[in-house]
Design a protein around this motif. Structure first.
Motif, short mmCIF file in Angstrom:
data_model
loop_
_atom_site.label_atom_id
_atom_site.label_comp_id
_atom_site.label_asym_id
_atom_site.label_seq_id
_atom_site.Cartn_x
_atom_site.Cartn_y
_atom_site.Cartn_z
N LEU A 24 1.26 -1.39 0.21
CA LEU A 24 -0.13 -0.20 -0.01
C LEU A 24 0.76 1.11 0.22
O LEU A 24 -0.16 2.34 0.01
N ASP A 25 2.09 1.10 0.10
CA ASP A 25 2.89 2.00 -0.10
C ASP A 25 2.48 3.16 0.93
O ASP A 25 2.81 4.40 1.31
N ASP A 26 2.15 2.43 2.71
CA ASP A 26 1.83 2.60 3.75
C ASP A 26 3.54 3.83 4.27
O ASP A 26 4.33 2.97 5.03
N ARG A 27 3.08 5.45 4.73
CA ARG A 27 4.27 5.66 5.17
C ARG A 27 3.43 5.99 6.26
O ARG A 27 4.45 7.40 7.31
N SER B 83 13.54 9.01 7.10
CA SER B 83 11.96 9.07 5.85
C SER B 83 12.63 8.74 4.49
O SER B 83 11.70 8.21 3.55
N ARG B 84 13.90 7.74 4.93
CA ARG B 84 13.96 6.52 4.03
C ARG B 84 13.63 5.11 3.95
O ARG B 84 14.45 4.49 3.27
N ALA C 220 8.68 12.71 7.75
CA ALA C 220 9.25 13.32 6.85
C ALA C 220 10.41 13.97 6.00
O ALA C 220 11.18 13.84 5.05
N THR C 221 11.40 14.08 7.80
CA THR C 221 12.56 14.17 6.88
C THR C 221 13.70 13.50 7.78
O THR C 221 13.45 12.52 9.08
#
Length: 384
Positions: A153-156, A166-167, A161-162
């Motif tokens: 689902l590409d769930d983030r 974030s990676r 975010a930084t």
């Protein structure tokens, strides 16, 4: 472990999905390796790490449960599970193996590991190694299902975010799943128990390699928790979204087995009122308005204000949303039953089922209604 159940639904992408394809290629590679080993018959296998076991402190969701904590993989053509700190080789990178990037919050760095190594680290962090092998296998299947679904689902959710995090795909905390790397496990275990614990955990992972829990052909939201009050809970009665495989079922094993089945805490009434955002100074008037399917408090009125059981549990820091209370002078004594949100698989219930001789598949299909355990590579074959 915190799950967000109630985000807008997204369709699982079937053709060409990266985890299905990767696992399918991996399974193909393993088959070739098996054939070659039979033809050559010149090398015996060896487990790179003789085993795993769980952490002496495990968490079904928000808080840890003090407990003891996973056999040497018996081979059958499986590649040895790599070390949690091992970096992927160029050969591995070219074999379409699935890798997970984990953000290690205390160390403020990322670690890239194979899917199965990640699952092993999660089982180690989420369940004690002295649980039955089939319970550990059930935990491995649930942990694998969680990360497979998250990737698909590409769930983030829950990721900064930084910075390095974030990676990453996940953190090593309860925001996602507790993950313990191999070197940290060895620091936690007594030296004379490291080999046996490592062996048990490796077996739990290798015996379930590639297995995920599905409902109507898609990986489920495999939520779990520590200890039930005798029943699990319908998803919508805690997380709002109604999911057909997260239904209330009886879980009678917890009461006899779990050290966290019943707890009593005392609060000063002034603290009680402050946490609930009330200005009362006298003894509170409390009345339960409704119960859930899992016999937890759905709605409760305290001094004229209505709360959900979940709200009271979280505001007061209670172990469960099933509780009774007793007023004693300037204090309120609250007794809870069960430990955790109550949705999905009860870990202590899983251990009880394992002790009765139930298999990992029987455990997960009991707690996740109407589901099946399937090889991810077979799912890939359906849609290619």
């Amino acid at each position: 472990m915190r799950y967000v159940i109630g985000r807008p639904k997204r369709t699982i992408r079937r053709p060409g999905s990266r985890w299905l394809a990767a696992i399918c290629w991996t399974a193909f590679g393993i088959g070739i390796a098996m054939s070659m080993s039979v033809l050559l018959a010149t090398s015996a296998y060896r487990n790179a790490e003789s085993s795993h076991t769980g952490l002496d402190r495990f968490q079904g969701e928000k808080s840890g449960v003090t407990s003891s904590n996973k056999a040497s993989a018996d081979g059958f053509g499986q590649a040895p599970l790599p070390s949690s700190s091992e970096k992927p080789s160029s050969a591995a990178a070219g074999s379409k193996e699935t890798y997970i990037t984990v953000y290690l919050t205390k160390e403020k760095r990322t670690e890239r590991v194979t899917l199965e190594t990640y699952v092993r680290g999660v089982v180690a962090g989420e369940m004690p190694a002295d649980f039955g092998l089939e319970a550990l296998k059930a935990q491995a299947i649930a942990a694998r299902t969680y990360i497979v679904r998250r990737l698909e689902l590409d769930d983030r959710s829950g990721m900064p975010a930084t910075g390095a995090a974030s990676r990453a795909d996940v953190t090593d905390t309860i925001d996602h799943q507790i993950y313990i790397s191999l070197d940290k496990l060895k620091e936690l275990w007594p030296q004379d128990e490291q080999e046996s614990r490592m062996a048990k955990l490796n077996k739990a992972v290798s015996d379930t390699r590639g297995e995920v829990i599905t409902y109507e052909g898609e990986p489920i939201q495999a939520v779990f928790f520590s200890t039930s009050n005798g029943y699990t809970e319908n998803s919508e009665q805690y997380f709002q979204e109604e999911l057909p495989y997260l239904r209330s079922v009886a879980s009678p094993w917890d009461k006899q087995l779990s050290p966290r089945y019943q707890e009593t805490v005392k609060l000063q009434l002034s603290d009680f009122y402050a946490r609930l955002g009330l200005a009362g100074k006298k003894k509170p008037v409390i009345r339960v308005l409704d119960k859930t399917a899992g016999n937890r408090i759905a709605d409760i009125r305290i001094d004229g204000k209505t709360y959900t059981g979940r709200e009271v549990r979280e505001k007061l820091g209670l172990a469960s949303s099933e509780f009774t209370w007793k007023l004693d002078g300037d204090e309120i004594e609250i007794t809870t039953f069960g430990y955790g949100h109550g949705v999905g698989m009860s870990q202590w219930g899983a251990n009880g089922m394992a002790e009765e001789g139930k298999s990992a598949e029987q455990i997960v299909t009991y707690y996740y209604t109407g589901t099946k355990v399937e090889q991810a590579s077979k799912l890939a074959a359906k849609f290619h």
